[in-house]
Motif scaffolding. Structure first.
Motif, PDB file in Angstrom:
ATOM      1  N   ALA A 188      66.143  50.766  58.059  1.00 45.47           N
ATOM      2  CA  ALA A 188      66.263  52.162  58.519  1.00 45.47           C
ATOM      3  C   ALA A 188      67.429  52.906  57.866  1.00 45.47           C
ATOM      4  CB  ALA A 188      66.429  52.199  60.028  1.00 45.47           C
ATOM      5  N   ASN A 189      68.411  52.145  57.370  1.00 43.53           N
ATOM      6  CA  ASN A 189      69.553  52.748  56.675  1.00 43.53           C
ATOM      7  C   ASN A 189      70.286  53.757  57.570  1.00 43.53           C
ATOM      8  OD1 ASN A 189      70.405  54.743  53.997  1.00 43.53           O
ATOM      9  ND2 ASN A 189      70.901  52.594  53.960  1.00 43.53           N
ATOM     10  N   THR A 190      70.410  55.012  57.177  1.00 42.42           N
ATOM     11  CA  THR A 190      71.139  55.989  58.002  1.00 42.42           C
ATOM     12  C   THR A 190      70.258  56.566  59.116  1.00 42.42           C
ATOM     13  OG1 THR A 190      70.488  57.721  56.476  1.00 42.42           O
ATOM     14  CG2 THR A 190      72.666  56.757  56.141  1.00 42.42           C
ATOM     15  N   ASP A 210      67.931  46.882  60.654  1.00 41.66           N
ATOM     16  CA  ASP A 210      68.783  46.863  59.449  1.00 41.66           C
ATOM     17  C   ASP A 210      69.946  45.919  59.696  1.00 41.66           C
ATOM     18  OD1 ASP A 210      70.186  47.657  56.951  1.00 41.66           O
ATOM     19  OD2 ASP A 210      68.884  49.413  57.017  1.00 41.66           O
ATOM     20  N   LEU A 211      70.826  45.823  58.721  1.00 43.81           N
ATOM     21  CA  LEU A 211      72.059  45.036  58.869  1.00 43.81           C
ATOM     22  C   LEU A 211      72.993  45.786  59.822  1.00 43.81           C
ATOM     23  CD1 LEU A 211      72.518  44.190  55.084  1.00 43.81           C
ATOM     24  CD2 LEU A 211      71.662  42.664  56.866  1.00 43.81           C
ATOM     25  N   PRO A 212      73.926  45.074  60.486  1.00 42.66           N
ATOM     26  CA  PRO A 212      74.752  45.721  61.502  1.00 42.66           C
ATOM     27  C   PRO A 212      75.571  46.901  60.959  1.00 42.66           C
ATOM     28  CG  PRO A 212      75.488  43.453  61.057  1.00 42.66           C
ATOM     29  CD  PRO A 212      74.173  43.633  60.383  1.00 42.66           C
ATOM     30  N   GLN A 213      76.050  46.778  59.710  1.00 40.46           N
ATOM     31  CA  GLN A 213      76.883  47.849  59.140  1.00 40.46           C
ATOM     32  C   GLN A 213      76.091  49.163  59.059  1.00 40.46           C
ATOM     33  OE1 GLN A 213      76.192  44.854  57.867  1.00 40.46           O
ATOM     34  NE2 GLN A 213      77.861  43.994  56.686  1.00 40.46           N
ATOM     35  N   GLN A 214      74.840  49.052  58.652  1.00 38.15           N
ATOM     36  CA  GLN A 214      74.027  50.270  58.507  1.00 38.15           C
ATOM     37  C   GLN A 214      73.637  50.820  59.885  1.00 38.15           C
ATOM     38  OE1 GLN A 214      75.069  49.674  55.514  1.00 38.15           O
ATOM     39  NE2 GLN A 214      73.378  48.365  54.909  1.00 38.15           N
ATOM     40  N   LEU A 215      73.332  49.908  60.814  1.00 36.59           N
ATOM     41  CA  LEU A 215      72.885  50.378  62.125  1.00 36.59           C
ATOM     42  C   LEU A 215      73.996  51.099  62.881  1.00 36.59           C
ATOM     43  CD1 LEU A 215      70.402  47.686  63.483  1.00 36.59           C
ATOM     44  CD2 LEU A 215      69.942  49.909  62.462  1.00 36.59           C
ATOM     45  N   THR A 235      69.377  44.718  65.213  1.00 34.15           N
ATOM     46  CA  THR A 235      70.140  44.132  64.104  1.00 34.15           C
ATOM     47  C   THR A 235      69.430  42.885  63.595  1.00 34.15           C
ATOM     48  OG1 THR A 235      72.175  44.907  65.069  1.00 34.15           O
ATOM     49  CG2 THR A 235      72.366  43.133  63.488  1.00 34.15           C
ATOM     50  N   CYS A 236      69.242  42.824  62.293  1.00 38.87           N
ATOM     51  CA  CYS A 236      68.517  41.667  61.758  1.00 38.87           C
ATOM     52  C   CYS A 236      68.776  41.539  60.260  1.00 38.87           C
ATOM     53  CB  CYS A 236      67.021  41.880  62.013  1.00 38.87           C
ATOM     54  SG  CYS A 236      65.997  40.559  61.418  1.00 38.87           S
ATOM     55  N   ASP A 237      69.221  40.342  59.840  1.00 42.33           N
ATOM     56  CA  ASP A 237      69.318  40.065  58.408  1.00 42.33           C
ATOM     57  C   ASP A 237      68.013  39.398  57.992  1.00 42.33           C
ATOM     58  OD1 ASP A 237      69.752  39.311  55.862  1.00 42.33           O
ATOM     59  OD2 ASP A 237      71.599  38.183  56.236  1.00 42.33           O
ATOM     60  N   LEU A 238      67.190  40.143  57.291  1.00 45.42           N
ATOM     61  CA  LEU A 238      65.864  39.624  56.959  1.00 45.42           C
ATOM     62  C   LEU A 238      65.889  38.601  55.824  1.00 45.42           C
ATOM     63  CD1 LEU A 238      63.966  42.853  57.724  1.00 45.42           C
ATOM     64  CD2 LEU A 238      63.375  40.625  58.642  1.00 45.42           C
ATOM     65  N   LEU A 239      67.075  38.385  55.253  1.00 43.30           N
ATOM     66  CA  LEU A 239      67.169  37.323  54.242  1.00 43.30           C
ATOM     67  C   LEU A 239      67.094  35.951  54.897  1.00 43.30           C
ATOM     68  CD1 LEU A 239      69.867  38.499  51.674  1.00 43.30           C
ATOM     69  CD2 LEU A 239      67.434  38.080  51.261  1.00 43.30           C
ATOM     70  N   ALA A 240      67.451  35.875  56.175  1.00 40.45           N
ATOM     71  CA  ALA A 240      67.346  34.596  56.892  1.00 40.45           C
ATOM     72  C   ALA A 240      65.898  34.442  57.344  1.00 40.45           C
ATOM     73  CB  ALA A 240      68.299  34.590  58.080  1.00 40.45           C
ATOM     74  N   ASP A 259      61.787  46.612  47.670  1.00 41.62           N
ATOM     75  CA  ASP A 259      62.355  46.492  46.328  1.00 41.62           C
ATOM     76  C   ASP A 259      63.759  45.896  46.348  1.00 41.62           C
ATOM     77  OD1 ASP A 259      64.006  48.875  46.941  1.00 41.62           O
ATOM     78  OD2 ASP A 259      62.107  49.945  46.724  1.00 41.62           O
ATOM     79  N   CYS A 260      64.299  45.705  47.554  1.00 35.00           N
ATOM     80  CA  CYS A 260      65.625  45.069  47.679  1.00 35.00           C
ATOM     81  C   CYS A 260      65.514  43.548  47.734  1.00 35.00           C
ATOM     82  CB  CYS A 260      66.348  45.529  48.944  1.00 35.00           C
ATOM     83  SG  CYS A 260      66.564  47.288  49.058  1.00 35.00           S
ATOM     84  N   PHE A 261      64.322  42.996  47.485  1.00 38.93           N
ATOM     85  CA  PHE A 261      64.141  41.555  47.660  1.00 38.93           C
ATOM     86  C   PHE A 261      63.348  40.942  46.502  1.00 38.93           C
ATOM     87  CE2 PHE A 261      64.637  43.556  51.770  1.00 38.93           C
ATOM     88  CZ  PHE A 261      65.619  42.766  52.356  1.00 38.93           C
ATOM     89  N   SER A 262      63.519  39.601  46.362  1.00 40.33           N
ATOM     90  CA  SER A 262      62.746  38.869  45.345  1.00 40.33           C
ATOM     91  C   SER A 262      61.308  38.720  45.850  1.00 40.33           C
ATOM     92  CB  SER A 262      63.351  37.480  45.126  1.00 40.33           C
ATOM     93  OG  SER A 262      63.119  36.685  46.282  1.00 40.33           O
TER      94      SER A 262
HETATM   95  C1  LIG Z   1      67.245  51.300  49.520  1.00 42.76           C
HETATM   96  S1  LIG Z   1      67.631  51.335  51.228  1.00 42.76           S
HETATM   97  C2  LIG Z   1      66.216  52.198  51.867  1.00 42.76           C
HETATM   98  C3  LIG Z   1      66.542  53.060  53.011  1.00 42.76           C
HETATM   99  C4  LIG Z   1      65.450  53.909  53.621  1.00 42.76           C
HETATM  100  N1  LIG Z   1      64.405  53.120  54.202  1.00 42.76           N
HETATM  101  C5  LIG Z   1      64.916  54.921  52.647  1.00 42.76           C
HETATM  102  O1  LIG Z   1      63.724  54.948  52.387  1.00 42.76           O
HETATM  103  O2  LIG Z   1      65.708  55.732  52.138  1.00 42.76           O
HETATM  104  C6  LIG Z   1      67.362  49.672  51.739  1.00 42.76           C
HETATM  105  C7  LIG Z   1      67.787  49.355  53.136  1.00 42.76           C
HETATM  106  O3  LIG Z   1      67.476  47.978  53.378  1.00 42.76           O
HETATM  107  C8  LIG Z   1      68.536  47.378  54.078  1.00 42.76           C
HETATM  108  N2  LIG Z   1      68.610  45.940  53.809  1.00 42.76           N
HETATM  109  C9  LIG Z   1      68.924  45.356  52.631  1.00 42.76           C
HETATM  110  N3  LIG Z   1      68.981  44.025  52.766  1.00 42.76           N
HETATM  111  C10 LIG Z   1      68.672  43.766  54.071  1.00 42.76           C
HETATM  112  C11 LIG Z   1      68.554  42.575  54.814  1.00 42.76           C
HETATM  113  N4  LIG Z   1      68.804  41.392  54.260  1.00 42.76           N
HETATM  114  N5  LIG Z   1      68.198  42.655  56.118  1.00 42.76           N
HETATM  115  C12 LIG Z   1      67.966  43.869  56.692  1.00 42.76           C
HETATM  116  N6  LIG Z   1      68.064  45.051  56.031  1.00 42.76           N
HETATM  117  C13 LIG Z   1      68.429  44.990  54.731  1.00 42.76           C
HETATM  118  C14 LIG Z   1      69.763  48.076  53.529  1.00 42.76           C
HETATM  119  O4  LIG Z   1      70.873  47.918  54.392  1.00 42.76           O
HETATM  120  C15 LIG Z   1      69.277  49.506  53.382  1.00 42.76           C
HETATM  121  O5  LIG Z   1      69.527  50.243  54.527  1.00 42.76           O
END
Ligand SMILES: C[S@@+](CC[C@H](N)C(=O)[O-])C[C@H]1O[C@@H](n2cnc3c(N)ncnc32)[C@H](O)[C@@H]1O
Length: 354
Positions: A188-190, A210-215, A235-240, A259-262
């Motif tokens: 969700a980012n901001t 999202d990660l806690p910092q962003q939330l 709050t959730c780290d989806l890498l785990a 696109d933030c993931f492999s």
């Molecule tokens: C490129 S931003 C996209 C934000 C928004 N959805 C948009 O369309 O503008 C990617 C978001 O994914 C979140 N993110 C990245 N890695 C994450 C993770 N491991 N677990 C949860 N959220 C993650 C980031 O913190 C960031 O807010």
């Protein structure tokens, strides 16, 4: 893919282009200095958009040497031409000076990517964001996003939002065409999309993941918008791989997120969406595919931005080609219901279900 299919250059033009590549970082910095020092703007405001280095030096408070050495590179970069002993602004110079897309891209490259890209080879060798250290000591950029300095934040968010904002109107219509009481905004980012959903539909309840910092930032934004009652942070780290997603939502929304993931991580996340959803849930993935663009410059920008993920963001993700990305959805056991391309500035919306 409709571009990049043929080698059309002559040997001479290839060698010329090779020199442009060799000096591209200098052309980039010169263009940015000409913009930031107000030299392009002063030239644009001069009669007939033409002035001498001496006149511009007086108007911009820069030495005549500084104006001339930058503008001579501007001639070679196509930002200005030389006519009757004066520099004259070109269309390209105007776009560099005040086109919002060019400004968003240039600021992102300057403030987020420029230094770190020097570590690209290292990043590729080790599948690590080796250039991230220039911004801070984190494993991925996402952990540090809220700690960037103000200028870096402005450039990162300005870039991210420039593209997503322009697609919102079409997307809201598409998502809310069917009854949607609950929506899960993953990444969700901001909270920009969450806020738009709450404004668009008076009844929807959104869960922001999202990660806690962003939330922490998103929660503040929701409070300011008066939507605290209708929005739940998750709050959730989806890498785990064991971390589950909120269950039973009508819509699961992932915008510029996967696109933030492999590839392996994407499949793992989509499997967790599948586990969380109910049979009638709809899944929407908003992505940018370099091979689905109408304009070559859009593919160019996306392929370049992929390398920001490589060297700076996380070391292992990218803007995928659609033929690489779409099979991952089926690998996760989901089906593609609908594909819409070229929304806003080159977004693709993929609707999926069971
Ligand atoms: C490129 S931003 C996209 C934000 C928004 N959805 C948009 O369309 O503008 C990617 C978001 O994914 C979140 N993110 C990245 N890695 C994450 C993770 N491991 N677990 C949860 N959220 C993650 C980031 O913190 C960031 O807010």
């Amino acid at each position: 893919m409709k571009f990049y299919r043929e080698d059309t250059r002559t040997a001479l033009s290839a060698k010329e282009e090779a020199q442009r590549l060799a000096f591209a970082p200098i052309a980039f910095q010169a263009s940015k200095s000409l913009r930031d020092l107000g030299i392009l703007a002063a030239l644009g405001n001069a009669p007939d958009s033409a002035a001498s280095a001496k006149e511009l030096a007086q108007r911009c408070g820069v030495t005549e040497y500084g104006v001339a050495v930058l503008l001579d590179m501007g001639l070679s970069a196509g930002l200005v031409i030389w006519q009757n002993d004066k520099y004259q602004l070109t269309k390209l110079g105007q776009f560099v000076d005040f086109d919002p897309m060019t400004i968003a891209n240039m600021d992102f490259v300057a403030d987020i990517c420029y230094q770190g890209m020097g570590e690209l080879t290292e990043a590729i060798k080790h599948t690590k964001p080796a250039g991230l250290k220039h911004l801070g000591e984190w494993d991925t950029l996402y952990q540090g996003l809220s700690q960037l300095n103000q200028r870096e934040k402005d450039s990162w968010f300005g870039f991210d939002h420039y593209y997503s904002d322009r697609s919102f109107p079409t997307l809201l219509t598409e998502v809310f065409a069917q009854d949607t009481a609950t929506l899960c905004d993953i990444g969700a980012n901001t909270g920009k999309w969450t806020k738009q959903c709450c404004q668009h539909n008076n009844d929807v309840h959104v869960t922001m993941v999202d990660l806690p910092q962003q939330l922490a930032v998103a929660n503040e934004n929701m409070a300011q918008a008066g939507f605290t009652e209708r929005v739940t942070p998750f709050t959730c780290d989806l890498l785990a791989p064991k971390n589950p997603l909120p269950a039973g939502q009508d819509v699961y929304w992932m915008s510029q997120f996967l696109d933030c993931f492999s590839k392996e991580e994407i499949v793992s996340i989509l499997v967790r969406v599948k586990e969380a959803m109910k049979p009638q849930s709809r899944i929407f993935i908003l992505e940018l595919f370099p091979d689905c663009q109408d304009y070559e410059s859009a593919s160019y920008s996306l392929n370049a931005t992929s390398l920001y993920f490589t060297a700076i963001a996380n070391g292992n993700s990218r803007f995928y080609m659609s033929h690489e990305f779409l099979p991952l959805i089926e690998l996760a056991g989901l089906s593609i219901v609908k594909q819409t391309h070229n929304i806003g500035l080159g977004h693709s919306l993929i609707e999926c279900g069971l």
